[in-house]
Design a protein around this motif. Structure first.
Motif: not given
Length: 422
Positions: A80-107
């Motif tokens: 369940s904890f790792l599922a929460d991490i996965l949900f967080d990595e994916l932006g908690s339902g918001d694609a704009a907040q997904a971590h790969p997108q956040l890193y793209d925004d940083f770059l």
């Protein structure tokens, strides 16, 4: 990816000893990361982008790997904890907040000009990521191994490297000048309380769940953690080598357009005990391990190419000896330079123009394998052996596993034929 970064293996159920080991390895990682990223404080914008862009590929792999790990875990708090991490990595339902997108925004917010090729992942690192996924999903891999490899490896080890990178990054003159316009959202999540809390929660859950599994679970956890540590060390070592080798002034020095400026020192030495030497160079000095055979190990020595060879027990002449290497025998010790293929060809012609003889004339070694390269050997007037190389793909200098992502460089065979005939 296998490594022996620290003391001998634990007894299967000694979880307390495992945490002692984990803490020791983490301290080593902090030291390694500090040395690795020191250059970031003075790096030019192109070098800075070269380094930072290469982390991006991990963000995609990590999401898929965590999903694969969750699928293999039994129901429970860890899953369940790792599922929460996965949900967080994916932006908690918001694609704009997904971590790969956040890193793209940083770059993007860095505002550093770059070509598309500068965002392409290094072949050697894609091979490492592919190998980790294969290990994670292998039929014999246990849930505990996966937690060590991608749970601790993704949350704990990764966070150490990112924290040290950030520490040096914010001191860079370019970053300081443009700090207000840079999007720091990704970093706020990964070097602040958010990620630290994830790490501490994961550690607590490991204590609850892994210790209560079967007798081999702690040993499997350790293997996964060690493999993760070795992979991260190699991953960042490859990035460091590429970033510090990148030279925006290559064209001004006469390098052909589009041709990488490669001048990487190469040294091969004999050692009394291969594994003892490996532990010294990797664990103590922070080198990254590349491919190995029973009698030699390639090391990424802060971007340079060091090879340690098992020396014979008996003294041989002037301490030089012949070492078996992919169907050949090479003289050890020797030193030289890894060059780009055009400079290598020009050097071969230069040697011949001066009437100097080769000990081992220009030829291709390790054909169709990762690390395929052109090579030539000669002795200086005092008998010191020199080797000069040109890799088909320089990203594979330290490659250990073949990957389909390998980029072919046309002309390797042709340049060898030309050099040999010159």
């Amino acid at each position: 990816m296998k490594t022996d970064l620290a003391p001998a293996a634990l007894s299967p159920l000694d979880l307390r000893a495992f945490w002692t080991l984990a803490d020791d390895l983490q301290r080593q990682t902090v030291d390694h990361a500090s040395a690795l990223f020191a250059f970031v404080e003075t790096a030019s914008p192109p070098r800075l982008f070269s380094l930072l862009a290469q982390y991006r590929c991990f963000t995609d792999y990590y999401i898929a790997d965590i999903a694969l790990l969750i699928a293999r875990l039994p129901p429970g708090r860890m899953r369940s904890f790792l599922a929460d991490i996965l949900f967080d990595e994916l932006g908690s339902g918001d694609a704009a907040q997904a971590h790969p997108q956040l890193y793209d925004d940083f770059l993007a917010s860095l505002g550093i000009e770059h070509g598309d090729h500068e965002r392409q992942a290094l072949t050697a690192n894609l091979a490492l990521l592919d190998a980790a996924r294969a290990a994670l999903t292998a039929p014999g891999a246990t849930a505990a191994y996966g937690v060590g490899l991608r749970g601790m490896g993704g949350e704990c080890v990764c966070q150490v490297y990112l924290a040290k990178l950030y520490e040096h990054l914010i001191r860079n003159p370019y970053v300081r000048e443009h700090r207000e316009r840079i999007d720091w959202t990704f970093w706020e999540l990964h070097v602040g309380e958010h990620d630290i809390a994830h790490r501490e929660k994961l550690r607590a859950l490991i204590g609850e769940e892994i210790g209560g599994m079967d007798a081999g679970s702690v040993a499997a956890l350790e293997r996964g953690y060690r493999d993760s540590m070795a992979a991260w060390q190699a991953f960042w070592g490859h990035i460091h080598a590429a970033a510090t080798a990148a030279d925006p002034a290559a064209a001004a020095r006469g390098a052909p357009a589009g041709e990488a400026a490669i001048a990487q020192f190469h040294l091969a030495i004999g050692v009394h005990d291969l594994q003892t030497a490996r532990a010294f160079y990797c664990d103590v000095l922070g080198a990254g391990q590349g491919r190995s055979t029973k009698n030699l190990i390639d090391l990424d020595f802060y971007g340079h190419h060091l090879v340690i060879h098992q020396a014979p027990q008996e003294a041989v002449g002037d301490a030089a000896f012949g070492s078996a290497f992919y169907g050949e025998t090479v003289k050890v010790p020797h030193f030289g330079i890894n060059l780009n293929w055009r400079d290598w060809s020009a050097l071969a012609e230069r040697i011949k123009r001066h009437g100097y003889e080769f000990v081992d004339p220009p030829h291709v070694r390790m054909r169709d394998l990762p690390g395929e390269h052109a090579t030539m050997f000669l002795n200086d007037p005092s008998g010191n052996a020199l080797e000069f190389k040109a890799f088909r793909n320089h990203d594979e200098v330290f490659a250990t596993i073949f990957a389909t992502h390998t980029r072919e460089m046309e002309g390797l065979d042709g340049l060898v034929e030309k050099a040999a005939a010159a």
